[in-house]
Design a protein around this motif. Structure first.
Motif, PDB file in Angstrom:
ATOM      1  N   ALA A   1      53.403  37.614  47.953  1.00  0.00           N
ATOM      2  CA  ALA A   1      54.690  38.232  47.663  1.00  0.00           C
ATOM      3  C   ALA A   1      54.850  39.514  48.467  1.00  0.00           C
ATOM      4  O   ALA A   1      53.911  40.291  48.627  1.00  0.00           O
ATOM      5  CB  ALA A   1      54.812  38.526  46.171  1.00  0.00           C
ATOM      6  N   VAL A   2      56.076  39.712  48.989  1.00  0.00           N
ATOM      7  CA  VAL A   2      56.419  40.913  49.751  1.00  0.00           C
ATOM      8  C   VAL A   2      57.557  41.601  49.022  1.00  0.00           C
ATOM      9  O   VAL A   2      58.684  41.103  49.002  1.00  0.00           O
ATOM     10  CB  VAL A   2      56.830  40.567  51.188  1.00  0.00           C
ATOM     11  CG1 VAL A   2      57.145  41.839  51.963  1.00  0.00           C
ATOM     12  CG2 VAL A   2      55.741  39.772  51.883  1.00  0.00           C
ATOM     13  N   LEU A   3      57.264  42.713  48.351  1.00  0.00           N
ATOM     14  CA  LEU A   3      58.261  43.437  47.564  1.00  0.00           C
ATOM     15  C   LEU A   3      58.763  44.623  48.379  1.00  0.00           C
ATOM     16  O   LEU A   3      58.017  45.553  48.682  1.00  0.00           O
ATOM     17  CB  LEU A   3      57.651  43.929  46.240  1.00  0.00           C
ATOM     18  CG  LEU A   3      57.509  42.912  45.110  1.00  0.00           C
ATOM     19  CD1 LEU A   3      56.499  41.833  45.464  1.00  0.00           C
ATOM     20  CD2 LEU A   3      57.105  43.592  43.809  1.00  0.00           C
ATOM     21  N   PHE A   4      60.034  44.576  48.739  1.00  0.00           N
ATOM     22  CA  PHE A   4      60.669  45.645  49.519  1.00  0.00           C
ATOM     23  C   PHE A   4      61.327  46.595  48.531  1.00  0.00           C
ATOM     24  O   PHE A   4      62.179  46.198  47.735  1.00  0.00           O
ATOM     25  CB  PHE A   4      61.697  45.048  50.475  1.00  0.00           C
ATOM     26  CG  PHE A   4      62.088  45.961  51.603  1.00  0.00           C
ATOM     27  CD1 PHE A   4      61.641  45.728  52.887  1.00  0.00           C
ATOM     28  CD2 PHE A   4      62.897  47.062  51.374  1.00  0.00           C
ATOM     29  CE1 PHE A   4      62.000  46.564  53.942  1.00  0.00           C
ATOM     30  CE2 PHE A   4      63.258  47.909  52.409  1.00  0.00           C
ATOM     31  CZ  PHE A   4      62.810  47.660  53.696  1.00  0.00           C
ATOM     32  N   CYS A   5      60.937  47.860  48.560  1.00  0.00           N
ATOM     33  CA  CYS A   5      61.422  48.850  47.600  1.00  0.00           C
ATOM     34  C   CYS A   5      62.217  49.931  48.323  1.00  0.00           C
ATOM     35  O   CYS A   5      61.747  50.513  49.299  1.00  0.00           O
ATOM     36  CB  CYS A   5      60.239  49.475  46.851  1.00  0.00           C
ATOM     37  SG  CYS A   5      60.676  50.903  45.831  1.00  0.00           S
ATOM     38  N   ASP A   6      63.415  50.197  47.819  1.00  0.00           N
ATOM     39  CA  ASP A   6      64.260  51.275  48.342  1.00  0.00           C
ATOM     40  C   ASP A   6      64.635  52.168  47.169  1.00  0.00           C
ATOM     41  O   ASP A   6      65.090  51.680  46.117  1.00  0.00           O
ATOM     42  CB  ASP A   6      65.511  50.702  49.004  1.00  0.00           C
ATOM     43  CG  ASP A   6      66.386  51.806  49.602  1.00  0.00           C
ATOM     44  OD1 ASP A   6      66.078  52.249  50.713  1.00  0.00           O
ATOM     45  OD2 ASP A   6      67.356  52.212  48.933  1.00  0.00           O
ATOM     46  N   LEU A   7      64.420  53.483  47.314  1.00  0.00           N
ATOM     47  CA  LEU A   7      64.693  54.409  46.220  1.00  0.00           C
ATOM     48  C   LEU A   7      66.194  54.650  46.082  1.00  0.00           C
ATOM     49  O   LEU A   7      66.911  54.797  47.079  1.00  0.00           O
ATOM     50  CB  LEU A   7      63.967  55.728  46.453  1.00  0.00           C
ATOM     51  CG  LEU A   7      62.440  55.650  46.550  1.00  0.00           C
ATOM     52  CD1 LEU A   7      61.855  57.051  46.681  1.00  0.00           C
ATOM     53  CD2 LEU A   7      61.848  54.927  45.357  1.00  0.00           C
ATOM     54  N   ASP A   8      66.666  54.707  44.839  1.00  0.00           N
ATOM     55  CA  ASP A   8      68.068  54.985  44.533  1.00  0.00           C
ATOM     56  C   ASP A   8      68.201  56.456  44.135  1.00  0.00           C
ATOM     57  O   ASP A   8      67.471  56.938  43.258  1.00  0.00           O
ATOM     58  CB  ASP A   8      68.553  54.094  43.380  1.00  0.00           C
ATOM     59  CG  ASP A   8      68.426  52.612  43.703  1.00  0.00           C
ATOM     60  OD1 ASP A   8      68.553  52.273  44.897  1.00  0.00           O
ATOM     61  OD2 ASP A   8      68.198  51.813  42.778  1.00  0.00           O
ATOM     62  N   GLY A   9      69.118  57.144  44.791  1.00  0.00           N
ATOM     63  CA  GLY A   9      69.350  58.539  44.463  1.00  0.00           C
ATOM     64  C   GLY A   9      68.458  59.518  45.187  1.00  0.00           C
ATOM     65  O   GLY A   9      68.504  60.719  44.913  1.00  0.00           O
ATOM     66  N   PHE A  10      67.640  59.032  46.115  1.00  0.00           N
ATOM     67  CA  PHE A  10      66.721  59.943  46.803  1.00  0.00           C
ATOM     68  C   PHE A  10      67.464  60.890  47.748  1.00  0.00           C
ATOM     69  O   PHE A  10      67.124  62.064  47.860  1.00  0.00           O
ATOM     70  CB  PHE A  10      65.674  59.143  47.558  1.00  0.00           C
ATOM     71  CG  PHE A  10      64.732  59.990  48.364  1.00  0.00           C
ATOM     72  CD1 PHE A  10      63.723  60.704  47.747  1.00  0.00           C
ATOM     73  CD2 PHE A  10      64.874  60.103  49.745  1.00  0.00           C
ATOM     74  CE1 PHE A  10      62.860  61.500  48.487  1.00  0.00           C
ATOM     75  CE2 PHE A  10      64.017  60.897  50.475  1.00  0.00           C
ATOM     76  CZ  PHE A  10      63.014  61.592  49.837  1.00  0.00           C
ATOM     77  N   LYS A  11      68.492  60.391  48.426  1.00  0.00           N
ATOM     78  CA  LYS A  11      69.223  61.233  49.393  1.00  0.00           C
ATOM     79  C   LYS A  11      69.852  62.438  48.713  1.00  0.00           C
ATOM     80  O   LYS A  11      69.827  63.560  49.246  1.00  0.00           O
ATOM     81  CB  LYS A  11      70.291  60.406  50.101  1.00  0.00           C
ATOM     82  CG  LYS A  11      71.039  61.181  51.193  1.00  0.00           C
ATOM     83  CD  LYS A  11      72.044  60.291  51.895  1.00  0.00           C
ATOM     84  CE  LYS A  11      72.726  61.052  53.054  1.00  0.00           C
ATOM     85  NZ  LYS A  11      73.425  62.251  52.571  1.00  0.00           N
ATOM     86  N   SER A  12      70.377  62.225  47.514  1.00  0.00           N
ATOM     87  CA  SER A  12      71.007  63.353  46.820  1.00  0.00           C
ATOM     88  C   SER A  12      69.981  64.411  46.446  1.00  0.00           C
ATOM     89  O   SER A  12      70.278  65.608  46.447  1.00  0.00           O
ATOM     90  CB  SER A  12      71.737  62.850  45.568  1.00  0.00           C
ATOM     91  OG  SER A  12      70.817  62.279  44.646  1.00  0.00           O
ATOM     92  N   ILE A  13      68.740  63.995  46.138  1.00  0.00           N
ATOM     93  CA  ILE A  13      67.686  64.969  45.832  1.00  0.00           C
ATOM     94  C   ILE A  13      67.349  65.783  47.080  1.00  0.00           C
ATOM     95  O   ILE A  13      67.216  67.012  47.022  1.00  0.00           O
ATOM     96  CB  ILE A  13      66.440  64.238  45.295  1.00  0.00           C
ATOM     97  CG1 ILE A  13      66.730  63.642  43.926  1.00  0.00           C
ATOM     98  CG2 ILE A  13      65.239  65.174  45.239  1.00  0.00           C
ATOM     99  CD1 ILE A  13      65.585  62.829  43.361  1.00  0.00           C
ATOM    100  N   ASN A  14      67.242  65.099  48.228  1.00  0.00           N
ATOM    101  CA  ASN A  14      66.977  65.809  49.483  1.00  0.00           C
ATOM    102  C   ASN A  14      68.089  66.792  49.792  1.00  0.00           C
ATOM    103  O   ASN A  14      67.851  67.938  50.182  1.00  0.00           O
ATOM    104  CB  ASN A  14      66.837  64.795  50.618  1.00  0.00           C
ATOM    105  CG  ASN A  14      65.408  64.653  51.103  1.00  0.00           C
ATOM    106  OD1 ASN A  14      64.554  65.454  50.767  1.00  0.00           O
ATOM    107  ND2 ASN A  14      65.157  63.645  51.895  1.00  0.00           N
ATOM    108  N   ASP A  15      69.330  66.333  49.652  1.00  0.00           N
ATOM    109  CA  ASP A  15      70.483  67.188  49.990  1.00  0.00           C
ATOM    110  C   ASP A  15      70.600  68.375  49.030  1.00  0.00           C
ATOM    111  O   ASP A  15      70.949  69.483  49.436  1.00  0.00           O
ATOM    112  CB  ASP A  15      71.774  66.369  49.957  1.00  0.00           C
ATOM    113  CG  ASP A  15      71.797  65.297  51.036  1.00  0.00           C
ATOM    114  OD1 ASP A  15      71.004  65.415  52.006  1.00  0.00           O
ATOM    115  OD2 ASP A  15      72.581  64.339  50.921  1.00  0.00           O
ATOM    116  N   ARG A  16      70.292  68.134  47.764  1.00  0.00           N
ATOM    117  CA  ARG A  16      70.523  69.169  46.751  1.00  0.00           C
ATOM    118  C   ARG A  16      69.373  70.159  46.664  1.00  0.00           C
ATOM    119  O   ARG A  16      69.574  71.376  46.545  1.00  0.00           O
ATOM    120  CB  ARG A  16      70.734  68.511  45.387  1.00  0.00           C
ATOM    121  CG  ARG A  16      71.081  69.493  44.274  1.00  0.00           C
ATOM    122  CD  ARG A  16      71.345  68.743  42.987  1.00  0.00           C
ATOM    123  NE  ARG A  16      71.638  69.656  41.876  1.00  0.00           N
ATOM    124  CZ  ARG A  16      71.820  69.274  40.620  1.00  0.00           C
ATOM    125  NH1 ARG A  16      71.752  67.977  40.317  1.00  0.00           N
ATOM    126  NH2 ARG A  16      72.059  70.166  39.678  1.00  0.00           N
TER     127      ARG A  16
END
Length: 557
Positions: free
Chosen positions: A430-445
Motif C-alpha cells: 500500500a502507498v498512502l499519499f498524505c497531504d496536510l490540510d490547513g498547513f499553509k495558513s499556519i505558515n502564513d499566520r
C-alpha cells in the motif's frame, strides 16, 4: 530548503568520492600513490586542475604530481618551492576548516614568491562566489598522530561549476586530503618494508640488519600490524601484534596470540574475510574490541618468508577507518534523508519503491471456463495464455529464468494490488499519499518556525503509527508518503484512518496550540507500473478524497 535534485548530486558526488578514495589503496608505489591523489581530485571532486606538493627531507616542497593539463604538468612538475613561502601562504589564507583559501584580491602579493604555480588571467567575478583564475585553494595533508607533521599540500583550481566550493565541497576536499595523507604514509611504509624484504633475501648480514629495521617498523608503526601463521593446523593464528593494533582492539599482546582474525571479525563480515585472498588480499571489515564493540578497519595482507627457504608468514596491515566510515554514513544519510524531519526523502522513497517493482506486469489468470480447464487456469505458463488488464500475453516457450527487468522470476515476488470491492485475501504494498490540510495558513499566520515544528511533529506521529519495517517519507513541502507492505484493501483504509486521527490532535509550539488535518489517498504498487505511476495514482486518490471531504463540509455548513 534543498532543491529536489541536490540529493541526487550529493549521492553522485559521494559515489565518485568513495571510488577515488578506494583507488588510493590500489597504487603500487609512492609515485603511483601521488599521481592517484592528483587524478582523484579531478576525477571525483569536480576540479579541472590538481597539484600535489610533497615535503622533501630538507623541508621544501616539490611538485610531485599534476593532473588536468599536460602543458602545466610539463612546466612545473619537479619544481621546488621553499618551506618559508609555503608557510606564508598557509598562514595568510582564509581558514575553511583545515583548508586554506586565498582570494584573487589578496593573492597578487604572492606572484613573486618561489612557489611553482600555474594560472591565467580572467575577468572579474560576476557574482559573489564565482571562481576567479587567480583564486587559490590549498588542502594541507598531515601525518596521523599528535605531532601533525606536514606531509604535503594539495592545490586545486578551476571548479567545473565555476563557483567556490560550499560547505559540502569543502568537507569532501578536506576528507579526501586526510585519506590522501594516510595513503601517502602507507605508501612510504610499504616502500620501506619492501626494501627491507629485498635485503633479507640477498645476504645474511643484510638479513640481521633488516630484521631489526622490520622490528622497529612493525612495533612503532602508527597503524596496526600483525603476523600470522600460514598453513598447518594453526593457519591464521596470530603470532605477533604490534602496540597500535593492541590499543585499537583493547587487548594485550599476550591475549591477541590466542586468536586469529576469523575469531575477531564481525559475524556479518565473515564472508568478506573468506573472500580475501591470503596473498595481497584486501578487505574492509569490522573487528571486535574487548568491550564488545566493533571498529571498521582496512585489512591488507602480504606474505613474508622467515628465510629464503623457510616457513612463510602472513603480514597483515590493519588501518583504522572508523572515522572515514562514519563520514561516509553521514554523507549517505544526508543524501537520502530529509534534513528537517529526518525521514527518508523523495530520492530514497523512489529507490525503495523501485526495488520492489519489475517492469513486467504480474499475470492475472482468467476465471472464466476455457480451453485450459473449468476454472480457466492454464496448466503451464510455457504453453498457455494469461491476461493483464486489457492485454493478453502468450506463454509460448517464454523463458522465465531469462526474464530481465527486475530479476529472475524464480526469486522476484510480484507486487499486486488487492481488489477494493472483493476481499479475496490478497495482500499488497500500500502507498498512502498524505497531504496536510490547513498547513499553509499556519505558515502564513505564525511563520516558518511554527510550520517546521508542525512538520516535525507530524513526521513523529506518522512514524509512531506504522509498523516496524514500514516506510514513512517526506516527499516535499507538507506531503508525506507511507509504504506499508502485506496489507489488504480494508487494512490500508484502517491505517489511513488511524494516521489521520493521530495527526488531528492539537500541536503545541512555543506555548501555542495549532491544528492541522490530513487527506490520504491509497494507491497500490504493482509490477508493470513505474514509480511515478504509483505515486501519481496515490496522489490522484488523495485529491479525490480532499475534494469529497470539502463538499461534505460545505453541505454541513
Amino acid at each position: 530548503m534543498e532543491t529536489e535534485s541536490e540529493p541526487y548530486v550529493r549521492l553522485a558526488t559521494l559515489r565518485q568520492l568513495h571510488q577515488v578514495v578506494a583507488n588510493l589503496n590500489t597504487a603500487r608505489s609512492l609515485a603511483d600513490t601521488l599521481q592517484t591523489v592528483a587524478d582523484g581530485v579531478t576525477a571525483g571532486l569536480g576540479y579541472e586542475l590538481a597539484c600535489v606538493n610533497l615535503v622533501r627531507p630538507d623541508g621544501d616542497l616539490v611538485v610531485a604530481a599534476f593532473s588536468g593539463s599536460p602543458a602545466a604538468e610539463a612546466l612545473i612538475t619537479g619544481r621546488v618551492g621553499s618551506r618559508a613561502s609555503w608557510e606564508r601562504r598557509l598562514s595568510m589564507g582564509e581558514a575553511w576548516g583545515e583548508l586554506r583559501f586565498i582570494p584573487h584580491t589578496e593573492g597578487w602579493v604572492l606572484i613573486e614568491d618561489d612557489v611553482p604555480q600555474w594560472h591565467t588571467d580572467g575577468p572579474e567575478p560576476r557574482f559573489e562566489d564565482e571562481w576567479h583564475p587567480r583564486d587559490r585553494l590549498y588542502a594541507p595533508m598531515y601525518a596521523s598522530g599528535s605531532g601533525r607533521e606536514l606531509l604535503g599540500v594539495i592545490s586545486v583550481d578551476r571548479p567545473r561549476n565555476g563557483r567556490r566550493p560550499g560547505p559540502w565541497g569543502q568537507e569532501a576536499l578536506q576528507m579526501y586530503a586526510s585519506q590522501a595523507a594516510i595513503a601517502i604514509s602507507n605508501a612510504r611504509l610499504r616502500a620501506n618494508m619492501q626494501r627491507a624484504l629485498v635485503r633479507l633475501e640477498r645476504e645474511q648480514q643484510a638479513l640481521r640488519a633488516s630484521e631489526e629495521s622490520f622490528r622497529q617498523a612493525f612495533e612503532y608503526a602508527p597503524s596496526g600490524m600483525a603476523i600470522a601463521e600460514m598453513g598447518g593446523d594453526q593457519h591464521g593464528r596470530l603470532l605477533r601484534a604490534n602496540d597500535a593494533l593492541c590499543r585499537l582492539l583493547g587487548r594485550p599482546s599476550s591475549v591477541m596470540r590466542r586468536y586469529s582474525f576469523a575469531d575477531l571479525v564481525h559475524p556479518e563480515d565473515i564472508g568478506t574475510l573468506l573472500r580475501t585472498s591470503a596473498e595481497g588480499g584486501r578487505a574492509e571489515l569490522r573487528l571486535a574490541r574487548r568491550d564488545g564493540t566493533y571498529v571498521w578497519v582496512s585489512l591488507r595482507n602480504s606474505v613474508v618468508a622467515d628465510t629464503a627457504d623457510g616457513p612463510r608468514f602472513l603480514l597483515t596491515h590493519v588501518e583504522d577507518i572508523e572515522e572515514r566510515k562514519r563520514h561516509e554514513l553521514q554523507l549517505a544519510h544526508r543524501a537520502s534523508h530529509d534534513a528537517l524531519t529526518g525521514l527518508p526523502n523523495s530520492a530514497e522513497l523512489r529507490a525503495r519503491l523501485s526495488s520492489r517493482l519489475c517492469s513486467r506486469p504480474h499475470a492475472v489468470r482468467s476465471t472464466a471456463a476455457g480451453p485450459h480447464g473449468a476454472d480457466g487456469y492454464a496448466d503451464s505458463y510455457d504453453s498457455g495464455e494469461y491476461e493483464y488488464g486489457e492485454h493478453a500475453y502468450r506463454g509460448d516457450g517464454f523463458d522465465f529464468d531469462a526474464a530481465a527487468d527486475g530479476g529472475a522470476y524464480d526469486h522476484h515476488v510480484h507486487a499486486v494490488a488487492p481488489d477494493s470491492e472483493v476481499d479475496d485475501g490478497t495482500k499488497g504494498l500500500a502507498v498512502l499519499f498524505c497531504d496536510l490540510d490547513g498547513f499553509k495558513s499556519i505558515n502564513d499566520r505564525f511563520g516558518h518556525h511554527t510550520g517546521d515544528a508542525v512538520l516535525i511533529e507530524v513526521a513523529r506521529r506518522l512514524t509512531a503509527g506504522v509498523r516496524d519495517g514500514d516506510t514513512v517519507a517526506r516527499l516535499g513541502g507538507d506531503e508525506f508518503v507511507v509504504l506499508a507492505d502485506g496489507l489488504g484493501a480494508a487494512d490500508a483504509a484502517d491505517l489511513a484512518v488511524r494516521l489521520r486521527n493521530a495527526i488531528i490532535p492539537p500541536i503545541r509550539v512555543d506555548g501555542r496550540a495549532v491544528r492541522v488535518g490530513a487527506s490520504f489517498g491509497i494507491g497500490w504498487a504493482e509490477c508493470g507500473m513505474s514509480v511515478e505511476e504509483v505515486l501519481n495514482s496515490a496522489d490522484q486518490r488523495m485529491y479525490i478524497e480532499k475534494r469529497s471531504r470539502a463538499k461534505v463540509h460545505r453541505r454541513a455548513g
